[in-house]
Design a protein around this motif. Structure first.
Motif, PDB file in Angstrom:
ATOM      1  N   GLU A   1      47.867   3.415   7.282  1.00 58.30           N
ATOM      2  CA  GLU A   1      48.418   4.477   8.135  1.00 58.30           C
ATOM      3  C   GLU A   1      47.329   5.128   8.978  1.00 58.30           C
ATOM      4  N   LEU A   2      46.148   5.328   8.389  1.00 67.28           N
ATOM      5  CA  LEU A   2      45.047   5.910   9.155  1.00 67.28           C
ATOM      6  C   LEU A   2      44.602   4.983  10.284  1.00 67.28           C
ATOM      7  N   ARG A   3      44.589   3.687  10.014  1.00 62.97           N
ATOM      8  CA  ARG A   3      44.191   2.732  11.054  1.00 62.97           C
ATOM      9  C   ARG A   3      45.190   2.672  12.191  1.00 62.97           C
ATOM     10  N   SER A   4      46.456   2.906  11.880  1.00 61.56           N
ATOM     11  CA  SER A   4      47.467   2.868  12.943  1.00 61.56           C
ATOM     12  C   SER A   4      47.368   4.087  13.842  1.00 61.56           C
ATOM     13  N   GLY A   5      46.692   5.137  13.375  1.00 61.79           N
ATOM     14  CA  GLY A   5      46.448   6.313  14.200  1.00 61.79           C
ATOM     15  C   GLY A   5      47.698   7.126  14.455  1.00 61.79           C
ATOM     16  N   LEU A   6      47.785   7.686  15.655  1.00 63.56           N
ATOM     17  CA  LEU A   6      48.899   8.546  16.017  1.00 63.56           C
ATOM     18  C   LEU A   6      50.033   7.782  16.683  1.00 63.56           C
ATOM     19  N   LYS A   7      49.936   6.469  16.695  1.00 62.57           N
ATOM     20  CA  LYS A   7      50.961   5.680  17.380  1.00 62.57           C
ATOM     21  C   LYS A   7      52.367   5.931  16.840  1.00 62.57           C
ATOM     22  N   PRO A   8      52.588   5.931  15.517  1.00 59.52           N
ATOM     23  CA  PRO A   8      53.950   6.210  15.027  1.00 59.52           C
ATOM     24  C   PRO A   8      54.448   7.608  15.411  1.00 59.52           C
ATOM     25  N   ALA A   9      53.552   8.588  15.383  1.00 61.79           N
ATOM     26  CA  ALA A   9      53.965   9.950  15.732  1.00 61.79           C
ATOM     27  C   ALA A   9      54.348  10.035  17.200  1.00 61.79           C
ATOM     28  N   THR A  10      53.572   9.397  18.065  1.00 56.02           N
ATOM     29  CA  THR A  10      53.902   9.437  19.491  1.00 56.02           C
ATOM     30  C   THR A  10      55.182   8.668  19.774  1.00 56.02           C
ATOM     31  N   GLU A  11      55.398   7.563  19.072  1.00 56.20           N
ATOM     32  CA  GLU A  11      56.643   6.810  19.250  1.00 56.20           C
ATOM     33  C   GLU A  11      57.848   7.637  18.817  1.00 56.20           C
ATOM     34  N   ASN A  12      57.706   8.361  17.715  1.00 60.50           N
ATOM     35  CA  ASN A  12      58.796   9.230  17.258  1.00 60.50           C
ATOM     36  C   ASN A  12      59.065  10.345  18.266  1.00 60.50           C
ATOM     37  N   PHE A  13      57.997  10.929  18.814  1.00 57.73           N
ATOM     38  CA  PHE A  13      58.169  11.994  19.798  1.00 57.73           C
ATOM     39  C   PHE A  13      58.842  11.472  21.059  1.00 57.73           C
ATOM     40  N   ILE A  14      58.420  10.320  21.524  1.00 56.01           N
ATOM     41  CA  ILE A  14      59.027   9.737  22.730  1.00 56.01           C
ATOM     42  C   ILE A  14      60.492   9.404  22.473  1.00 56.01           C
ATOM     43  N   GLY A  15      60.799   8.884  21.293  1.00 58.38           N
ATOM     44  CA  GLY A  15      62.188   8.611  20.929  1.00 58.38           C
ATOM     45  C   GLY A  15      63.020   9.887  20.895  1.00 58.38           C
ATOM     46  N   PHE A  16      62.454  10.949  20.333  1.00 56.98           N
ATOM     47  CA  PHE A  16      63.134  12.244  20.287  1.00 56.98           C
ATOM     48  C   PHE A  16      63.373  12.761  21.703  1.00 56.98           C
ATOM     49  N   PHE A  17      62.368  12.659  22.552  1.00 56.67           N
ATOM     50  CA  PHE A  17      62.457  13.139  23.930  1.00 56.67           C
ATOM     51  C   PHE A  17      63.528  12.391  24.714  1.00 56.67           C
ATOM     52  N   HIS A  18      63.606  11.075  24.531  1.00 55.12           N
ATOM     53  CA  HIS A  18      64.578  10.275  25.267  1.00 55.12           C
ATOM     54  C   HIS A  18      65.998  10.396  24.709  1.00 55.12           C
ATOM     55  N   ALA A  19      66.140  10.846  23.483  1.00 55.58           N
ATOM     56  CA  ALA A  19      67.471  10.992  22.883  1.00 55.58           C
ATOM     57  C   ALA A  19      68.206  12.216  23.403  1.00 55.58           C
TER      58      ALA A  19
END
Length: 163
Positions: A25-43
């Motif tokens: 999870e640390l290696r993946s960085g903030l990518k999942p969080a930004t994807e969730n935010f973008i998904g929330f924004f587009h919904a």
């Protein structure tokens, strides 16, 4: 003794798995969080009138906050209004969740209140923080003025004693 050894080995294996998952999870960085935010924004349908009104309300509230920065009493009323509104967010979420068909195209108001926390409480807390910082700056300026007046008064007293 064997049971203790096997329990310890099992516990160590579980810990190794947890550490491995955490490092992935640390290696993946903030990518999942930004994807969730973008998904929330587009919904969200941002063209709904009530959402546009809510954004306009925040713009007006922010302008009032900045324009009234010298009036500490009014700012405290705004501060209490913002925090009181955040306090009532749970009740507002349940009320809006029951009546969403009368003003919205879809039900944004889930049981956990994520939508309302992000779009209602978040901006109000930001405005409350701005008011708090402004109040702290005003208090610092007041302390400086008070200290200068005290030093002038002491200088005047010492000068009068010398005369």
């Amino acid at each position: 003794m064997e049971e203790l050894k096997s329990a310890m080995n099992e516990h160590l294996d579980q810990m190794a798995d947890l550490v491995e998952k955490f490092t992935v999870e640390l290696r993946s960085g903030l990518k999942p969080a930004t994807e969730n935010f973008i998904g929330f924004f587009h919904a969200i349908d941002w063209k709904e009138p009530w959402l546009m009104s809510l954004i306009l309300f925040y713009v007006v509230l922010l302008l009032v906050t900045f324009l009234s920065r010298k009036n500490i009493n009014f700012q405290m009323c705004l501060f209490l209004f913002a925090l009181g509104s955040v306090y009532l967010a749970e009740r507002l979420n349940s009320f809006l969740g029951n009546n969403w068909k009368s003003f919205a195209g879809q039900n944004y108001f889930d049981q956990h209140g994520l939508f309302l926390s992000v779009l209602w409480s978040g901006p109000l807390l930001v405005i409350a923080i701005i008011i708090l910082v402004n109040t702290l700056f005003s208090l610092c300026q007041l302390i400086v003025r008070w200290k200068k007046a005290e030093l002038r008064h002491r200088a005047r007293l010492s000068r009068d004693k010398k005369d």
